[in-house]
Write an enzyme that holds these catalytic residues in place. Structure first.
Site, PDB file in Angstrom:
ATOM      1  N   CYS A  33       0.825  -1.218   0.000  1.00 31.05           N
ATOM      2  CA  CYS A  33       0.000   0.000   0.000  1.00 31.05           C
ATOM      3  C   CYS A  33       0.856   1.263   0.000  1.00 31.05           C
ATOM      4  CB  CYS A  33      -0.934   0.006   1.204  1.00 31.05           C
ATOM      5  SG  CYS A  33      -1.937  -1.478   1.292  1.00 31.05           S
ATOM      6  N   HIS A  39      -9.293   3.775  -0.725  1.00 32.64           N
ATOM      7  CA  HIS A  39      -7.911   3.277  -0.701  1.00 32.64           C
ATOM      8  C   HIS A  39      -7.653   2.316  -1.859  1.00 32.64           C
ATOM      9  CE1 HIS A  39      -4.080   2.005   0.686  1.00 32.64           C
ATOM     10  NE2 HIS A  39      -4.454   1.006   1.467  1.00 32.64           N
TER      11      HIS A  39
HETATM   12  N1  COA Z   1     -16.701   1.554   5.472  1.00 31.19           N
HETATM   13  C1  COA Z   1     -17.989   1.944   5.407  1.00 31.19           C
HETATM   14  N2  COA Z   1     -18.899   1.351   4.591  1.00 31.19           N
HETATM   15  C2  COA Z   1     -18.450   0.361   3.813  1.00 31.19           C
HETATM   16  C3  COA Z   1     -17.125  -0.091   3.815  1.00 31.19           C
HETATM   17  C4  COA Z   1     -16.240   0.555   4.699  1.00 31.19           C
HETATM   18  N3  COA Z   1     -14.962   0.171   4.772  1.00 31.19           N
HETATM   19  N4  COA Z   1     -16.987  -1.104   2.937  1.00 31.19           N
HETATM   20  C5  COA Z   1     -18.188  -1.274   2.378  1.00 31.19           C
HETATM   21  N5  COA Z   1     -19.077  -0.398   2.903  1.00 31.19           N
HETATM   22  C6  COA Z   1     -20.498  -0.291   2.603  1.00 31.19           C
HETATM   23  C7  COA Z   1     -20.744  -0.250   1.108  1.00 31.19           C
HETATM   24  O1  COA Z   1     -20.774   1.073   0.609  1.00 31.19           O
HETATM   25  C8  COA Z   1     -22.089  -0.918   1.005  1.00 31.19           C
HETATM   26  O2  COA Z   1     -23.079   0.038   1.346  1.00 31.19           O
HETATM   27  P1  COA Z   1     -24.395   0.191   0.438  1.00 31.19           P
HETATM   28  O3  COA Z   1     -25.084  -1.137   0.546  1.00 31.19           O
HETATM   29  O4  COA Z   1     -25.124   1.322   1.091  1.00 31.19           O
HETATM   30  O5  COA Z   1     -23.918   0.491  -0.957  1.00 31.19           O
HETATM   31  C9  COA Z   1     -22.078  -1.922   2.142  1.00 31.19           C
HETATM   32  O6  COA Z   1     -21.107  -1.472   3.082  1.00 31.19           O
HETATM   33  C10 COA Z   1     -21.709  -3.327   1.653  1.00 31.19           C
HETATM   34  O7  COA Z   1     -20.549  -3.199   0.847  1.00 31.19           O
HETATM   35  P2  COA Z   1     -19.668  -4.460   0.454  1.00 31.19           P
HETATM   36  O8  COA Z   1     -18.665  -4.025  -0.550  1.00 31.19           O
HETATM   37  O9  COA Z   1     -20.573  -5.594   0.115  1.00 31.19           O
HETATM   38  O10 COA Z   1     -18.924  -4.747   1.828  1.00 31.19           O
HETATM   39  P3  COA Z   1     -18.119  -6.020   2.201  1.00 31.19           P
HETATM   40  O11 COA Z   1     -18.715  -6.572   3.454  1.00 31.19           O
HETATM   41  O12 COA Z   1     -17.954  -6.938   1.041  1.00 31.19           O
HETATM   42  O13 COA Z   1     -16.666  -5.418   2.558  1.00 31.19           O
HETATM   43  C11 COA Z   1     -14.947  -4.838   4.079  1.00 31.19           C
HETATM   44  C12 COA Z   1     -16.434  -4.703   3.724  1.00 31.19           C
HETATM   45  C13 COA Z   1     -14.664  -3.997   5.317  1.00 31.19           C
HETATM   46  C14 COA Z   1     -14.601  -6.300   4.386  1.00 31.19           C
HETATM   47  C15 COA Z   1     -14.092  -4.325   2.875  1.00 31.19           C
HETATM   48  O14 COA Z   1     -14.404  -2.983   2.609  1.00 31.19           O
HETATM   49  C16 COA Z   1     -12.613  -4.458   3.143  1.00 31.19           C
HETATM   50  O15 COA Z   1     -12.041  -5.530   2.992  1.00 31.19           O
HETATM   51  N6  COA Z   1     -11.943  -3.389   3.551  1.00 31.19           N
HETATM   52  C17 COA Z   1     -10.512  -3.426   3.870  1.00 31.19           C
HETATM   53  C18 COA Z   1      -9.669  -3.309   2.631  1.00 31.19           C
HETATM   54  C19 COA Z   1      -8.228  -3.492   2.966  1.00 31.19           C
HETATM   55  O16 COA Z   1      -7.858  -4.357   3.737  1.00 31.19           O
HETATM   56  N7  COA Z   1      -7.332  -2.673   2.386  1.00 31.19           N
HETATM   57  C20 COA Z   1      -5.918  -2.768   2.616  1.00 31.19           C
HETATM   58  C21 COA Z   1      -5.570  -2.249   3.939  1.00 31.19           C
HETATM   59  S1  COA Z   1      -3.942  -2.717   4.477  1.00 31.19           S
END
Ligand code: COA
Length: 412
Positions: free
Chosen positions: A92, A360
């Site tokens: 990242c 991100h």
């Molecule tokens: N914060 C707030 N809302 C979030 C979100 C987040 N991080 N991620 C998704 N949402 C929301 C979406 O907008 C969606 O809302 P909507 O239904 O109103 O459109 C809802 O949550 C579902 O989204 P979805 O993409 O299906 O979520 P998910 O459960 O598949 O994924 C996480 C959620 C947290 C697991 C995913 O965002 C993730 O893996 N984040 C971390 C990424 C990462 O690790 N990056 C590298 C860092 S080192």
């Protein structure tokens, strides 16, 4: 230790970060969009052919898009072959590292002008597939092989921090609330509504009303992802690209009367596997990279007016503000709770919404932070401008701190 020539930023651009908006675009199209905006932002004009080298931060285009050899693709699409083109991969921190190398290239005399960017197109894959792809940046022998993913790695860091400092999740929620409030003011951010508005919207679907942000964040509509981290403690999955144009100080004035000087840079590494570190509650590479950047800039943490730090998870922002010397160890969470890091606080952190609200797309993040500092120290950040900001810092972290890039930007 220092640079043989001064280097400034003379232009910057980025796409909006988003998970759905760019569904029909490839990474190369996003990169070109960001680069065109950067070129257009140069006050006295810039032609891509002015660039003596191209550096592109990209973590995993091979996995996310089935496209490797990213830098050559981008040079081709910008029409600047046969310019030297380099892809940098530091998880990242890929584009933060690319930016440091762009600075070093100009300082060495190899080029007077360099284009540096970053790109990641993540949303073609499912969240599960993205999680696996991101985990390539963890230690395959000791972490991914036993099921560790990045949410769980940062959850372990948060648990260690809570235990060591007697802190609680509410401090992390303060970071969430602040960053979403800032993101609501940033047209480039993925999430552009504050937590109260979000709670109202999500609550409506469920026939529920929340009296304040904390009631929503404590509810089942903010589910646990990896205890103690909940959904709103995590950055989202995003697509996007970013670009900046660097120039040697002696030519910078031919591009703009208001260049932004890169006063100091730092880059450091650490053991990837978390269990090999004596203390989870600090990123040693962030401490080292920032010490080097402060020394080069002749600055101290007290000189920083605004900072973009790598809040891939809310706990990461808390720890960053301590590693960078802004607050004493164990006090970063309290500082967020007390509003010290808010847009109008004593040291605004992530005025653009941070990774949490801005998004991100991993390879694009470091240069997107540089884009923000370019705007902030020129007083051009519009609704999320930090009043009077003249010195800005960026802190871009690879994985859980095995690579860290830091830069200090100063009004020219
Ligand atoms: N914060 C707030 N809302 C979030 C979100 C987040 N991080 N991620 C998704 N949402 C929301 C979406 O907008 C969606 O809302 P909507 O239904 O109103 O459109 C809802 O949550 C579902 O989204 P979805 O993409 O299906 O979520 P998910 O459960 O598949 O994924 C996480 C959620 C947290 C697991 C995913 O965002 C993730 O893996 N984040 C971390 C990424 C990462 O690790 N990056 C590298 C860092 S080192």
């Amino acid at each position: 230790m220092g640079l043989n020539r001064g280097v400034s930023v003379v232009g910057a651009g980025m796409t909006r970060f988003h998970n759905r908006l760019h569904a029909d675009k490839t990474g190369r199209e996003l990169f070109v969009e960001a680069a065109i905006e950067a070129a257009g932002s140069v006050d006295k004009g810039f032609r891509f052919r002015d660039a003596g080298a191209l550096f592109v931060g990209n973590f995993a285009g091979d996995v996310f898009e089935g496209q490797g050899h990213t830098a050559a693709v981008m040079a081709d699409w910008l029409g600047i072959n046969p310019v030297p083109a380099y892809r940098i991969e530091d998880a990242c921190a890929s584009s933060g590292a690319a930016l440091n190398l762009g600075v070093i290239t100009i300082a060495s005399g190899m080029a007077d002008v360099v284009l540096v960017g970053g790109v990641e197109k993540m949303s073609r894959l499912t969240t599960e597939q993205v999680t696996d792809a991101l985990a390539l940046a963890a230690d395959s022998s000791y972490e991914t092989s036993v099921g560790f993913t990045f949410p769980s790695i940062y959850a372990a860091i948060a648990s260690a921090y809570f235990k060591k400092h007697g802190a609680a999740w509410e401090q992390l929620a303060a970071v969430t609330i602040k960053n979403h409030r800032n993101g609501a003011l940033n047209p480039k951010a993925q999430f552009q509504s504050d937590i109260l508005t979000t709670a109202r919207k999500i609550g409506e679907r469920d026939g529920r009303v929340f009296k304040d942000e904390m009631e929503f964040l404590r509810s089942d509509l903010n589910p646990v992802i990896a205890s103690p981290l909940r959904l709103f403690d995590c950055c989202p999955v995003s697509d996007g690209a970013s670009a900046v144009i660097l120039a040697a100080d002696e030519v910078a004035w031919s591009y703009t009367d208001t260049p932004v000087k890169i006063a100091g840079i730092g880059q450091a590494s650490d053991t990837i596997a978390l269990h090999s570190r004596p203390d989870f509650t600090t990123l040693r590479a962030a401490v080292k990279a920032s010490e080097d950047a402060y020394r080069m800039a002749g600055a101290t943490p007290r000189d920083i007016d605004v900072a973009d730090v790598h809040d891939c998870f809310t706990i990461a922002e808390v720890i960053a503000t301590e590693d960078l010397g802004f607050f004493p160890k164990g006090e970063g969470g309290k500082a967020a709770e007390e509003g010290l890091t808010a847009l109008n606080g004593s040291l605004p952190i992530n005025p653009d919404g941070g990774l949490k609200a801005k998004g991100h797309p991993v390879g694009a993040t470091g240069v997107a932070m540089a884009y923000e500092m370019f705007k902030q120290v020129r007083g051009q950040a519009d609704r999320h401008q930090v009043q009077g900001a003249e010195v800005g810092l960026i802190h871009n972290v690879g994985a859980a701190g095995a690579s860290v890039a830091v830069q200090i930007y100063r009004r020219g």
